[in-house]
Design an enzyme around this catalytic site. Structure first.
Site, PDB file in Angstrom:
ATOM      1  N   ALA A 172       0.861  -1.192   0.000  1.00 24.27           N
ATOM      2  CA  ALA A 172       0.000   0.000   0.000  1.00 24.27           C
ATOM      3  C   ALA A 172       0.888   1.230   0.000  1.00 24.27           C
ATOM      4  CB  ALA A 172      -0.896  -0.003   1.229  1.00 24.27           C
ATOM      5  N   ILE A 202       3.938  -1.423   3.653  1.00 25.52           N
ATOM      6  CA  ILE A 202       3.416  -0.082   3.398  1.00 25.52           C
ATOM      7  C   ILE A 202       4.558   0.833   2.976  1.00 25.52           C
ATOM      8  CG2 ILE A 202       1.994   1.783   4.359  1.00 25.52           C
ATOM      9  CD1 ILE A 202       0.645  -0.766   5.125  1.00 25.52           C
ATOM     10  N   LYS A 203       4.243   1.692   2.025  1.00 22.49           N
ATOM     11  CA  LYS A 203       5.216   2.731   1.645  1.00 22.49           C
ATOM     12  C   LYS A 203       4.631   4.084   2.013  1.00 22.49           C
ATOM     13  CE  LYS A 203       6.827   4.866  -2.629  1.00 22.49           C
ATOM     14  NZ  LYS A 203       7.139   4.614  -4.034  1.00 22.49           N
ATOM     15  N   THR A 204       5.447   4.887   2.695  1.00 24.63           N
ATOM     16  CA  THR A 204       4.985   6.224   3.047  1.00 24.63           C
ATOM     17  C   THR A 204       6.175   7.173   3.060  1.00 24.63           C
ATOM     18  OG1 THR A 204       3.500   7.408   4.533  1.00 24.63           O
ATOM     19  CG2 THR A 204       5.179   6.049   5.587  1.00 24.63           C
TER      20      THR A 204
END
Ligand code: R5P
Length: 291
Positions: A172, A202-204
């Site tokens: 995500a 997750i990538k943020t």
């Protein structure tokens, strides 16, 4: 075929030794199925527990981004130094040699351009094609707080369901877009929602203040995007601080391929991510390799 006479007695069953099973090295991933773990283990290095993903998917909504005009010329020389290539199926099929040993994270959401509302995305790839392309994970944009928040969350959950059927993890990608308040409170919200709803990682973005609370509150691995191009030393400091604060790696694009020396920069990023090298020493490495 029957055992040869006499061999039977020589067999050793170690009846007094319980069968062991190594715990899977990635945070929150021990209950996943074998295929999914195997794919994640091609993205994250089982020794360091980290990854250097090279993000080159920008063209899917903004066309030929600076540094990505000619992926055959500009990006293929970086491929040996990346753990993973994150890209679209169009670039994969047209330019990346199929004999690459690198894991592939496929961009699977799309449908908008920089000319329109970015959060209005849909799923833009059938899981069968991800299977055909031997993808190690599928990346979906999730616009928490964006105009099409719900639709993009549902895009992600659909991909998670399909990925569970085929053993392909879903990445995500949160907090990308215009006009976002980028602080730890927002990132805790965005990353946690994605993890709760099933994303395997997750990538943020990284924020200097309280990023360790973002990684602590997220039950699965987080990798950070690089963001806009900055000075090489600053990008290395950001990567290092993110790793110290619990990130499991980077999914970096512009700060590598827009660098004065992309080949030197990706090796300096690797030193920070995999070897815990200080940003200053990694910057020395960058300058040495650049020559
Ligand atoms: C964002 O949606 C793009 O897909 C990129 O993969 C992402 O922004 C990471 O690239 P960069 O390090 O250039 O921010």
């Amino acid at each position: 075929m029957p055992d040869i006479d006499g061999i039977n007695e020589a067999k050793q069953y170690y009846t007094d030794v319980p069968q062991t099973a190594k715990r899977y090295f990635l945070k929150g991933s021990d209950s996943l199925d074998w295929g999914m773990k195997n794919r994640l283990g091609r993205i994250f290095n089982p020794v360091s527990g980290k990854t250097v993903m090279l993000a080159i998917d920008h063209g899917y909504f903004q066309g030929p981004t600076t540094g990505l005009e000619r992926i055959d010329l500009n990006i293929l020389p970086l491929e040996p130094y990346a753990d993973t290539l994150m890209l679209t199926r169009g670039i994969l099929r047209s330019i990346i040699p199929p004999d690459t040993q690198k894991s592939i994270v496929l961009r699977v959401s799309g449908g908008t351009s920089i000319l329109k509302e970015l959060s209005n995305e849909a799923l833009a790839l059938d899981i069968e094609d991800a299977v055909r392309l031997n993808a190690s994970a599928m990346a979906v944009q999730v616009f928490i707080g964006g105009e099409y928040e719900k639709e993009t969350i549902i895009n992600m959950t659909k991909m998670v369901d399909m990925g569970m059927r085929c053993g392909i993890p879903t990445l995500a990608v949160t907090a990308v877009g215009k006009n976002m308040v980028r602080d730890a409170k927002y990132f805790r919200l965005a990353t946690r929602i994605c993890a709760e709803l099933g994303a395997q990682y997750i990538k943020t973005y990284y924020v200097p203040e309280d990023f360790e609370t973002v990684t602590a509150a997220c039950p699965v691995p987080i990798v950070i995007a690089g963001g806009q191009k900055m000075l090489e030393l600053d990008a290395l400091k950001m990567a290092s601080q993110a790793i110290q604060a619990g990130a499991a790696g980077v999914d970096m694009g512009r700060n590598i391929f827009q660098s004065d020396s992309p080949v030197a920069m990706i090796q300096a990023v690797r030193a920070v991510v995999h070897d815990n090298e200080s940003p200053e020493k990694a910057f020395d490495l960058y300058n040495t390799l650049k020559k």
